[in-house]
Design an enzyme around this catalytic site. Sequence first.
Site, PDB file in Angstrom:
ATOM      1  CG  LEU A  18       8.806  97.403  74.336  1.00 57.94           C
ATOM      2  CD1 LEU A  18       7.415  96.873  74.016  1.00 57.94           C
ATOM      3  CD2 LEU A  18       9.632  96.327  75.022  1.00 57.94           C
ATOM      4  CE  LYS A  20       6.014 103.600  69.934  1.00 56.70           C
ATOM      5  NZ  LYS A  20       6.549 103.756  71.285  1.00 56.70           N
ATOM      6  N   GLY A  21      10.748 102.668  67.152  1.00 56.59           N
ATOM      7  CA  GLY A  21      11.403 103.421  66.087  1.00 56.59           C
ATOM      8  C   GLY A  21      12.201 102.534  65.164  1.00 56.59           C
ATOM      9  CG  ASP A  74      12.222 107.017  67.447  1.00 58.00           C
ATOM     10  OD1 ASP A  74      13.131 106.173  67.526  1.00 58.00           O
ATOM     11  OD2 ASP A  74      11.287 107.073  68.259  1.00 58.00           O
ATOM     12  CD  GLU A 143       8.229 105.441  66.647  1.00 59.62           C
ATOM     13  OE1 GLU A 143       8.596 105.280  67.828  1.00 59.62           O
ATOM     14  OE2 GLU A 143       9.003 105.782  65.734  1.00 59.62           O
ATOM     15  CE  LYS A 190       5.149  83.042  83.628  1.00 58.57           C
ATOM     16  NZ  LYS A 190       4.222  81.912  83.920  1.00 58.57           N
ATOM     17  CE  LYS A 226      -1.125  81.472  77.658  1.00 59.16           C
ATOM     18  NZ  LYS A 226      -0.195  81.154  78.769  1.00 59.16           N
ATOM     19  N   GLY A 356      26.736 121.061  72.588  1.00 56.52           N
ATOM     20  CA  GLY A 356      26.082 121.194  73.885  1.00 56.52           C
ATOM     21  C   GLY A 356      25.757 122.649  74.149  1.00 56.52           C
ATOM     22  CB  CYS A 383      28.047 122.247  67.624  1.00 57.53           C
ATOM     23  SG  CYS A 383      26.797 123.555  67.781  1.00 57.53           S
ATOM     24  CG  HIS A 519      25.275 119.249  65.031  1.00 59.36           C
ATOM     25  ND1 HIS A 519      25.620 118.669  66.228  1.00 59.36           N
ATOM     26  CD2 HIS A 519      24.962 120.539  65.313  1.00 59.36           C
ATOM     27  CE1 HIS A 519      25.509 119.563  67.201  1.00 59.36           C
ATOM     28  NE2 HIS A 519      25.117 120.708  66.668  1.00 59.36           N
ATOM     29  CD  GLU A 521      26.377 115.285  65.031  1.00 59.24           C
ATOM     30  OE1 GLU A 521      25.930 115.856  66.044  1.00 59.24           O
ATOM     31  OE2 GLU A 521      27.309 115.750  64.347  1.00 59.24           O
TER      32      GLU A 521
END
Length: 546
Positions: A18, A20-21, A74, A143, A190, A226, A356, A383, A519, A521
Amino acid sequence: MNSNTKIIFVTGGVVSSLGKGVTAASLATLLESRGLNVTMMKLDPYINVDPGTMSPLQHGEVFVTEDGAETDLDLGHYERFIRNKMTQANNFTTGKVYQSVLRRERKGDYLGATIQVIPHITDEIKRRICSGIADDVDVAIVEIGGTVGDIESQPFLEAIRQLRIELGRNRTLFVHLTLLPYIKVAGEIKTKPTQHSVKELRGIGIQADVLVCRCEKKFDDSEKRKIALFTNVDQDCIFTAEDVDTIYEVPLKYNQQGFDAKLVELLNLNAKEADLSEWQNVVNTIRDVKGEVTIAMVGKYVSLTEAYKSLNEALYNAGYKKGVKVKIKFVDSEDVNENNVESYFKDVAAILVPGGFGSRGVEGKIISIKYARENQIPFLGICLGMQLAVIEYARNILGIKDAHSSELEPTTANPVIGLITEWQAEDGTVHQRTHSSDLGGTMRLGGYKCVLKQGSRAREIYQADEVVERHRHRYEVNSNYVERLEEAGLIFSGRSEDNKLMELIEIPQHKWFIACQAHPEFTSTPRYGHKLFESYIQAAIENSNN
């Protein structure tokens, strides 16, 4: 943790994934914008000690912290949203908790007691939460992984229930994220799944203080009333998590609803007004992009894009900085061969081979690297991508046709890539490894200094003599081949501080051909981007224009 630190626990219900992170990171961003010192923590209910040996196709990316912890993806969200850096204390699993408890039991620390989930496991969870929060932190956002109702999550939920009692309501807050399905045929939202999720949480002994309802569209006050009636949550403590174009809009959306103001009120925080100007600039930059550039990412985990989460975000962030939208074309390296390689890359502006493990799809990556080198297509290797670039160069420029990595081909006569048997950490400790060592936690992990070669493109890009990037690998360029590779035109433009390990390569005759063992990134953020990725995207733009 000091006696004034407040803790916000974020749980999720109904279904997983959903966000959360992102919700937790967005709340941290909002509180940070109010002048508070915020940290974050992720508690994962799986029994693995860490995600280091888990398949990226199951778990997604393994995010590496500066201090060398292999953690949940996360934590990458956390570092991209807030300024504080994560450490190994910011993520732990059921496996790590049990490992600690069982180790102490073997040492006799429990004095013969029967070891049980309550109190021993829950006490260890509480200890790790509290000890992982530094004394100067104002608010910690914790979390809880998984979904309420999962059997694996129960010890964590019991532990935070106990912490509410021990620390008090004035220092703890429960935020629960649920799903509000929108039934298009009926045109209705709903609320029943949310009602049942909160009921399930109450059955554990936790009453949600705040509800965040994930929905395709905004819901009106009648639905809020509600939900409030059936969940025992105040109506003004119910917020919408609606779908947005970019996750970096989420903090702004929550701020518009007064989410951060409500947190300040509920926890009685001494906070100033939110200054989200910097974050608004990030979102404006994203919205203002004009062109588009396509990057081919050649990997073996491409069926799950979460496997390259930080890398994707680094490319997107670099694109935003350069005013373009980056479109990533995921290419399964197992499908690439000499006969079809051109068909995969004829419409791309640049090629990237990410990290990888294992031999599957390796030859397809090497063919892709060769195509980029021979056709002057901007190339970035990360890498394993760097290791394969060295292998490709050795095979096709040096003429060592059987050049390989001892990881991928243990019997090769020309291991241009070999196992790192010994290396020195930043703190001076020496690490050693053999082929028989465990796979988990035995790599060169975390931030290491890289000294850049004067006059190199890498030095020009970074505008620094040395940089620190994060590593996660066991194999490196074999130093016995370095001199021959350099004589053939390959430049090792970055080396470890002791000059023993090759960290960066480039081909000066090429339009843009760089590969790094680290890495980068993991240190890219939407606020500041990353110089290497920005240079790469600029090269892709120029290649696309030509």
